[in-house]
Design an enzyme around this catalytic site. Structure first.
Site, PDB file in Angstrom:
ATOM      1  CD  GLU A  48      12.754   4.209   8.675  1.00 23.89           C
ATOM      2  OE1 GLU A  48      12.798   5.237   9.396  1.00 23.89           O
ATOM      3  OE2 GLU A  48      12.678   4.232   7.441  1.00 23.89           O
TER       4      GLU A  48
ATOM      5  CB  CYS B 204      12.938   9.085   8.681  1.00 26.13           C
ATOM      6  SG  CYS B 204      13.959   7.849   7.864  1.00 26.13           S
TER       7      CYS B 204
ATOM      8  CD  GLU C  92      10.173  13.223  11.662  1.00 33.97           C
ATOM      9  OE1 GLU C  92      11.041  12.639  10.998  1.00 33.97           O
ATOM     10  OE2 GLU C  92       9.122  12.666  12.056  1.00 33.97           O
TER      11      GLU C  92
ATOM     12  CE  LYS D 247      -1.816   2.965   2.154  1.00 38.39           C
ATOM     13  NZ  LYS D 247      -1.839   4.457   1.945  1.00 38.39           N
TER      14      LYS D 247
END
Length: 496
Positions: free
Chosen positions: A270, A304, A400, A195
């Protein structure tokens, strides 16, 4: 507006109807829905893809289950899986230009960077994983069963493919992240329902086509684009999925992890990061400045493990910030199809607004911007931004941002650097810039992150595991470690 030419294969792909891929069929979504695909450099729709539903996920999982349990794939020898992965990688290499252009149109990144980094890393990783297909081993043990002292036994363990894998990937490296999931799944003999992120579905669909062209049996790789709350949620909670693997934000990762636990589905996550870049006062200033800039501005900061927190020993701080400010101020923004572009747009209007809102929040908290800070259009551009006059508790330091925003602070001692580097809920990556290897070796074990780079940042190799400490995730991508996540260990004890 400047027009850029596309490879004929790219244009042909864009002009197609983009349906789901379930088995070897290309059905429309069960409810006929679709997703607009937007070019981030222009803000304009250039195609549509089918918007998969929970019903479509059910169909894909059923096909994947049947293929895993009883098909030519389920009986395939390891060496044949190895050859298929090599063939798959060869097809990526043969189609590298077109794949890079599709990724650019879908995500906004430079074609040159996508081809040299995303596509090449994916090719290298698939070839690395191909070798693992023939090297999955168990072990022999000599049992001692205390309540059967006179019996003799033969004991051993085997590793078997975990089964049907549900793979959900983020929009920042759509093709590469998909290959990080596909490599170990295909090497071990699993089947996959992929997906992709709703913002970037195109290269996943192209990967599905290339997998069939490589010779994978129908049903081994199924691709269902869709919204997270529909297709993603259905895949995460599906009772017939044996393993989930997700790359994306920590918030969404927690939801997927909870859904997986309700079904006792194996899961690897992750997730996000707020990675520190630590510059000691003996570092080469020019190399450190260029490295720190690249650590945050590569891929427009949508990484990331981007080096979004810069800590510089006080002696070098002012000069290093001046150098990074100069580098950032001279980065050329533009359409990723332009070979002269150094930084493209962010992936969407939503992400552009999110990043800009963080910049405004930092200013409200008293931060100073040395360069950048503004949005540009048409398209979803944010200028490379350097922020100083922040403290460790600042929103910009703790949260973040996932954009081209660097926050920088000075420090005095190595002990202070370690303390503030670890002062984060995240622990994905970190880099240390220094020529004092004694100091570096003492620092590395104390940095709480899954990867520590020395005099470089986000340097990835297929043989090295990648993943996070703390809220940056569970499990590892790449390396030998990922094989464990796609296999189950079975113990066998035989009385002889």
């Amino acid at each position: 507006m400047t027009e850029f030419s596309l490879h004929p294969d790219t244009q042909a792909f864009i002009n197609r109807t983009h349906a789901l891929l379930i088995g070897d069929q290309r059905p429309e979504a069960s409810d006929g829905g679709s997703i607009d695909v937007i070019n981030p450099a222009t803000g304009e729709r250039f195609t549509q893809v089918a918007r998969g539903t929970a019903e479509d996920i059910n169909r894909a999982v059923a096909i994947a289950r049947n293929t895993f349990e009883d098909s030519s794939w389920s009986r395939m020898k390891p060496v044949e899986r190895e050859r298929l992965l090599w063939r798959f990688a060869d097809l990526l290499e043969a189609n590298a230009q077109s794949l890079a252009e599709i990724e650019c149109l879908d995500n906004g990144k430079s074609v040159a960077i996508a081809k040299a980094v995303d596509i090449q890393l994916a090719i290298n990783f698939l070839r690395y994983m191909a070798g693992w297909a023939t090297k999955i081993e168990g072990s022999h043990v000599q049992p001692s069963v205390p309540f059967m002292p006179d019996a003799q036994f033969h004991g051993y363990t085997t590793r078997e493919p975990v089964g049907v894998v549900g793979a959900i990937v983020a929009w920042n490296f759509p093709l590469l992240l998909a290959c990080w999931k596909l490599g170990p799944a295909l090497a071990t003999g699993c089947t996959v329902v992929l997906k992709p992120a709703e913002d970037t579905p195109l290269t996943a669909l192209r990967l599905g086509e290339l997998a069939l062209e490589a010779g994978y049996p129908a049903g081994v790789l199924n691709v269902v684009p869709g919204l997270g709350q529909d297709a993603g949620a259905a895949l995460s909670s599906h009772p017939d999925v044996d393993k989930l693997t997700f790359t994306g934000s920590t918030g969404v990762g927690k939801l997927i992890g909870k859904a997986a636990m309700d079904q006792m589905t194996r899961v690897t996550l992750e997730l996000g990061g707020k990675s520190p870049t630590i510059v000691l006062d003996d570092a080469n200033p020019q190399e450190a400045a260029a490295g720190a800039a690249n650590a945050i501005f590569f891929n427009h900061g949508q990484v990331c493990c981007a080096g979004s927190r810069l800590y510089v020993q006080r002696k070098l701080f002012d000069n290093l910030i001046a150098d990074i400010t100069d580098i950032a101020g001279n980065i050329r923004l533009g359409n990723g199809l332009d070979p002269y572009t150094e930084m493209g747009p962010l992936v969407s209007a939503v992400q552009q607004q999110r990043v800009h809102s963080y910049i405004e929040k930092g200013l409200a908290e008293g931060a100073t911007i040395t360069t950048g800070g503004n949005t540009q259009g048409p398209g979803f551009f944010v200028q490379p931004t350097v922020v100083v006059d922040v403290n460790q508790r600042s929103t910009l330091v703790q949260e973040e941002i996932f954009g081209p925003v660097l926050v920088a602070m000075p420090f005095d001692t190595i002990e202070e650097a370690i303390r503030i580097a670890n002062d984060s809920q995240y622990g994905l990556g970190a880099s240390i810039w220094s020529n004092n290897l004694s100091a570096v070796h003492r620092m590395v074990p104390r940095i709480k992150s899954g990867s520590v780079w020395v005099n470089c940042h986000t340097a990835l190799d297929p043989a090295l595991p990648f993943g996070g400490f703390k809220q940056s995730g569970l499990g590892r991508e790449m390396g030998a470690a990922c094989i464990e996540h796609y296999t189950e260990v079975k113990s066998v004890l035989m009385k002889i």
